[in-house]
Motif scaffolding. Structure first.
Motif, PDB file in Angstrom:
ATOM      1  N   PRO A 178       0.824  -1.213   0.000  1.00  0.00           N
ATOM      2  CA  PRO A 178       0.000   0.000   0.000  1.00  0.00           C
ATOM      3  C   PRO A 178       0.857   1.262   0.000  1.00  0.00           C
ATOM      4  O   PRO A 178       1.859   1.356   0.714  1.00  0.00           O
ATOM      5  N   GLY A 179       0.469   2.215  -0.834  1.00  0.00           N
ATOM      6  CA  GLY A 179       1.190   3.471  -0.902  1.00  0.00           C
ATOM      7  C   GLY A 179       2.292   3.521  -1.933  1.00  0.00           C
ATOM      8  O   GLY A 179       2.832   4.591  -2.215  1.00  0.00           O
ATOM      9  N   GLN A 180       2.654   2.384  -2.504  1.00  0.00           N
ATOM     10  CA  GLN A 180       3.700   2.369  -3.520  1.00  0.00           C
ATOM     11  C   GLN A 180       3.117   2.659  -4.896  1.00  0.00           C
ATOM     12  O   GLN A 180       1.925   2.469  -5.143  1.00  0.00           O
ATOM     13  N   ASN A 181       3.980   3.095  -5.811  1.00  0.00           N
ATOM     14  CA  ASN A 181       3.567   3.404  -7.176  1.00  0.00           C
ATOM     15  C   ASN A 181       3.122   2.121  -7.881  1.00  0.00           C
ATOM     16  O   ASN A 181       3.885   1.165  -7.961  1.00  0.00           O
ATOM     17  N   PRO A 182       1.887   2.089  -8.409  1.00  0.00           N
ATOM     18  CA  PRO A 182       1.402   0.873  -9.057  1.00  0.00           C
ATOM     19  C   PRO A 182       1.771   0.772 -10.542  1.00  0.00           C
ATOM     20  O   PRO A 182       1.527  -0.268 -11.157  1.00  0.00           O
ATOM     21  N   GLU A 183       2.359   1.832 -11.113  1.00  0.00           N
ATOM     22  CA  GLU A 183       2.586   1.860 -12.556  1.00  0.00           C
ATOM     23  C   GLU A 183       3.927   1.241 -12.935  1.00  0.00           C
ATOM     24  O   GLU A 183       4.946   1.500 -12.286  1.00  0.00           O
ATOM     25  N   PRO A 184       3.961   0.423 -13.984  1.00  0.00           N
ATOM     26  CA  PRO A 184       5.234  -0.163 -14.423  1.00  0.00           C
ATOM     27  C   PRO A 184       6.149   0.894 -15.037  1.00  0.00           C
ATOM     28  O   PRO A 184       5.686   1.910 -15.550  1.00  0.00           O
ATOM     29  N   ASP A 185       7.446   0.642 -14.958  1.00  0.00           N
ATOM     30  CA  ASP A 185       8.447   1.507 -15.568  1.00  0.00           C
ATOM     31  C   ASP A 185       8.359   1.326 -17.085  1.00  0.00           C
ATOM     32  O   ASP A 185       8.536   0.209 -17.588  1.00  0.00           O
ATOM     33  N   PRO A 186       8.097   2.403 -17.862  1.00  0.00           N
ATOM     34  CA  PRO A 186       7.974   2.237 -19.319  1.00  0.00           C
ATOM     35  C   PRO A 186       9.251   1.752 -19.993  1.00  0.00           C
ATOM     36  O   PRO A 186       9.202   1.254 -21.115  1.00  0.00           O
ATOM     37  N   ALA A 187      10.387   1.875 -19.305  1.00  0.00           N
ATOM     38  CA  ALA A 187      11.633   1.357 -19.865  1.00  0.00           C
ATOM     39  C   ALA A 187      11.735  -0.158 -19.710  1.00  0.00           C
ATOM     40  O   ALA A 187      12.565  -0.796 -20.354  1.00  0.00           O
ATOM     41  N   LYS A 188      10.877  -0.724 -18.838  1.00  0.00           N
ATOM     42  CA  LYS A 188      10.947  -2.166 -18.572  1.00  0.00           C
ATOM     43  C   LYS A 188       9.705  -2.925 -19.041  1.00  0.00           C
ATOM     44  O   LYS A 188       9.768  -4.137 -19.241  1.00  0.00           O
ATOM     45  N   TRP A 189       8.600  -2.219 -19.187  1.00  0.00           N
ATOM     46  CA  TRP A 189       7.375  -2.892 -19.616  1.00  0.00           C
ATOM     47  C   TRP A 189       6.525  -1.959 -20.468  1.00  0.00           C
ATOM     48  O   TRP A 189       6.315  -0.806 -20.092  1.00  0.00           O
ATOM     49  N   PRO A 190       6.025  -2.460 -21.614  1.00  0.00           N
ATOM     50  CA  PRO A 190       6.291  -3.809 -22.135  1.00  0.00           C
ATOM     51  C   PRO A 190       7.701  -3.925 -22.700  1.00  0.00           C
ATOM     52  O   PRO A 190       8.319  -2.915 -23.040  1.00  0.00           O
ATOM     53  N   VAL A 191       8.193  -5.147 -22.785  1.00  0.00           N
ATOM     54  CA  VAL A 191       9.514  -5.386 -23.358  1.00  0.00           C
ATOM     55  C   VAL A 191       9.495  -4.967 -24.820  1.00  0.00           C
ATOM     56  O   VAL A 191       8.582  -5.320 -25.570  1.00  0.00           O
ATOM     57  N   ARG A 192      10.492  -4.184 -25.216  1.00  0.00           N
ATOM     58  CA  ARG A 192      10.578  -3.717 -26.604  1.00  0.00           C
ATOM     59  C   ARG A 192      11.496  -4.654 -27.385  1.00  0.00           C
ATOM     60  O   ARG A 192      12.686  -4.754 -27.101  1.00  0.00           O
ATOM     61  N   TYR A 193      10.944  -5.323 -28.360  1.00  0.00           N
ATOM     62  CA  TYR A 193      11.730  -6.252 -29.162  1.00  0.00           C
ATOM     63  C   TYR A 193      12.346  -5.539 -30.358  1.00  0.00           C
ATOM     64  O   TYR A 193      11.731  -4.665 -30.976  1.00  0.00           O
ATOM     65  N   TRP A 194      13.562  -5.913 -30.667  1.00  0.00           N
ATOM     66  CA  TRP A 194      14.299  -5.291 -31.752  1.00  0.00           C
ATOM     67  C   TRP A 194      13.952  -5.968 -33.076  1.00  0.00           C
ATOM     68  O   TRP A 194      14.067  -7.179 -33.228  1.00  0.00           O
ATOM     69  N   ASP A 195      13.484  -5.160 -34.022  1.00  0.00           N
ATOM     70  CA  ASP A 195      13.213  -5.631 -35.378  1.00  0.00           C
ATOM     71  C   ASP A 195      12.256  -6.821 -35.389  1.00  0.00           C
ATOM     72  O   ASP A 195      12.363  -7.721 -36.228  1.00  0.00           O
ATOM     73  N   GLU A 196      11.325  -6.845 -34.397  1.00  0.00           N
ATOM     74  CA  GLU A 196      10.309  -7.903 -34.319  1.00  0.00           C
ATOM     75  C   GLU A 196      10.904  -9.300 -34.143  1.00  0.00           C
ATOM     76  O   GLU A 196      10.256 -10.300 -34.438  1.00  0.00           O
ATOM     77  N   ASP A 197      12.136  -9.373 -33.699  1.00  0.00           N
ATOM     78  CA  ASP A 197      12.785 -10.668 -33.453  1.00  0.00           C
ATOM     79  C   ASP A 197      12.860 -10.865 -31.947  1.00  0.00           C
ATOM     80  O   ASP A 197      13.567 -10.134 -31.249  1.00  0.00           O
ATOM     81  N   GLY A 198      12.105 -11.841 -31.433  1.00  0.00           N
ATOM     82  CA  GLY A 198      11.990 -12.056 -30.006  1.00  0.00           C
ATOM     83  C   GLY A 198      13.271 -12.425 -29.306  1.00  0.00           C
ATOM     84  O   GLY A 198      13.320 -12.440 -28.074  1.00  0.00           O
ATOM     85  N   ARG A 199      14.332 -12.742 -30.057  1.00  0.00           N
ATOM     86  CA  ARG A 199      15.602 -13.065 -29.416  1.00  0.00           C
ATOM     87  C   ARG A 199      16.363 -11.821 -28.984  1.00  0.00           C
ATOM     88  O   ARG A 199      17.359 -11.911 -28.261  1.00  0.00           O
ATOM     89  N   PHE A 200      15.924 -10.634 -29.419  1.00  0.00           N
ATOM     90  CA  PHE A 200      16.624  -9.395 -29.130  1.00  0.00           C
ATOM     91  C   PHE A 200      15.726  -8.409 -28.403  1.00  0.00           C
ATOM     92  O   PHE A 200      14.526  -8.386 -28.609  1.00  0.00           O
ATOM     93  N   VAL A 201      16.326  -7.582 -27.563  1.00  0.00           N
ATOM     94  CA  VAL A 201      15.620  -6.446 -26.967  1.00  0.00           C
ATOM     95  C   VAL A 201      16.457  -5.204 -27.225  1.00  0.00           C
ATOM     96  O   VAL A 201      17.645  -5.283 -27.515  1.00  0.00           O
ATOM     97  N   VAL A 202      15.811  -4.043 -27.133  1.00  0.00           N
ATOM     98  CA  VAL A 202      16.512  -2.784 -27.388  1.00  0.00           C
ATOM     99  C   VAL A 202      17.562  -2.555 -26.319  1.00  0.00           C
ATOM    100  O   VAL A 202      17.287  -2.688 -25.120  1.00  0.00           O
ATOM    101  N   ALA A 203      18.770  -2.203 -26.731  1.00  0.00           N
ATOM    102  CA  ALA A 203      19.856  -1.977 -25.781  1.00  0.00           C
ATOM    103  C   ALA A 203      19.607  -0.709 -24.981  1.00  0.00           C
ATOM    104  O   ALA A 203      19.073   0.281 -25.499  1.00  0.00           O
ATOM    105  N   PRO A 204      19.959  -0.706 -23.665  1.00  0.00           N
ATOM    106  CA  PRO A 204      19.740   0.499 -22.849  1.00  0.00           C
ATOM    107  C   PRO A 204      20.678   1.613 -23.278  1.00  0.00           C
ATOM    108  O   PRO A 204      21.802   1.381 -23.738  1.00  0.00           O
ATOM    109  N   ALA A 205      20.224   2.847 -23.105  1.00  0.00           N
ATOM    110  CA  ALA A 205      21.063   4.005 -23.416  1.00  0.00           C
ATOM    111  C   ALA A 205      22.081   4.213 -22.294  1.00  0.00           C
ATOM    112  O   ALA A 205      21.766   4.082 -21.112  1.00  0.00           O
ATOM    113  N   LEU A 206      23.314   4.522 -22.674  1.00  0.00           N
ATOM    114  CA  LEU A 206      24.374   4.795 -21.705  1.00  0.00           C
ATOM    115  C   LEU A 206      24.620   6.285 -21.612  1.00  0.00           C
ATOM    116  O   LEU A 206      24.532   6.995 -22.614  1.00  0.00           O
ATOM    117  N   ASP A 207      24.925   6.768 -20.414  1.00  0.00           N
ATOM    118  CA  ASP A 207      25.203   8.189 -20.226  1.00  0.00           C
ATOM    119  C   ASP A 207      26.535   8.570 -20.899  1.00  0.00           C
ATOM    120  O   ASP A 207      27.445   7.765 -20.981  1.00  0.00           O
TER     121      ASP A 207
END
Length: 207
Positions: A178-207
């Motif tokens: 109770p009291g915690q944020n119920p919304e998922p992190d858009p960077a983590k959900w839904p999983v973004r697949y690269w080029d519609e190939d389920g073996r890959f996900v989009v690489a995270p951005a580095l600072d």
């Protein structure tokens, strides 16, 4: 409980924050001024299981230290000398008394607050729902169908979401406590697949 490393594990000298050149440039870390040992503070690997029975239900458990009504996945630390697959099989047996018969990797997520990396598996188990025998660390459990289960916006919650999605059911999120944020992190959900190939996900951005 988190503990702070204060002394060198090699020579017991008090550690200091010392800047040293590393591959990424100058980095300040806790280092030993006497022998040069470095406390890297690497994340601890934690294993998580989406435990499914032959009726297509997922097992959720309440840690004995959690408040009433809070349930999560079966988790535990990977031990030295074992593979993640052997570790999650052991953890499921120790925590629930259920024997795994098949498993597959779901994914990995960070848990920064505890300096952990979560490695989640979908684990199919032998036995009936009433065969669960909880370890002393767990106080209660419940079986949920994919339609009934609600996810939470943290690493193990995203693993549960992947399992629900694999069942063709809509994924619902809510606060873990109770009291915690119920919304998922858009960077983590839904999983973004690269080029519609389920073996890959989009690489995270580095600072």
């Amino acid at each position: 409980m988190q503990y702070e490393t204060k002394f060198c594990v090699n020579c017991a000298t008090p550690l200091q924050w010392i800047v040293t050149a590393e591959d990424s440039g100058d980095v300040s870390r806790l280092r030993c001024p006497a022998c040069g040992w470095t406390h890297w503070g690497n994340p601890t690997p934690v294993l998580a299981a989406v435990v499914e029975n032959d009726d297509g239900q997922v097992l959720l458990a309440r840690n004995a230290l959690w408040q009433e009504g809070v349930f999560g996945l079966i988790t535990g630390f990977m031990e030295a000398g074992e593979s993640p697959e052997a570790g999650i099989t052991r953890e499921v047996l120790e925590e629930t008394g259920l024997r795994a018969k098949a498993l597959r990797l779901i994914g990995c997520w960070e848990f920064l607050r505890m300096n952990q990396v979560l490695i989640a598996y979908h684990v199919r188990v032998h036995g009936k729902p009433g065969d669960v025998r909880l370890s002393p660390e767990l106080a209660d459990y419940q079986w949920k169908t994919a339609q009934q289960a609600q996810c939470w916006p943290a690493g193990t919650g995203y693993a549960l979401a992947e399992w629900i999605k694999s069942k063709g059911e809509p994924v619902r999120f809510g606060a873990f406590r109770p009291g915690q944020n119920p919304e998922p992190d858009p960077a983590k959900w839904p999983v973004r697949y690269w080029d519609e190939d389920g073996r890959f996900v989009v690489a995270p951005a580095l600072d």
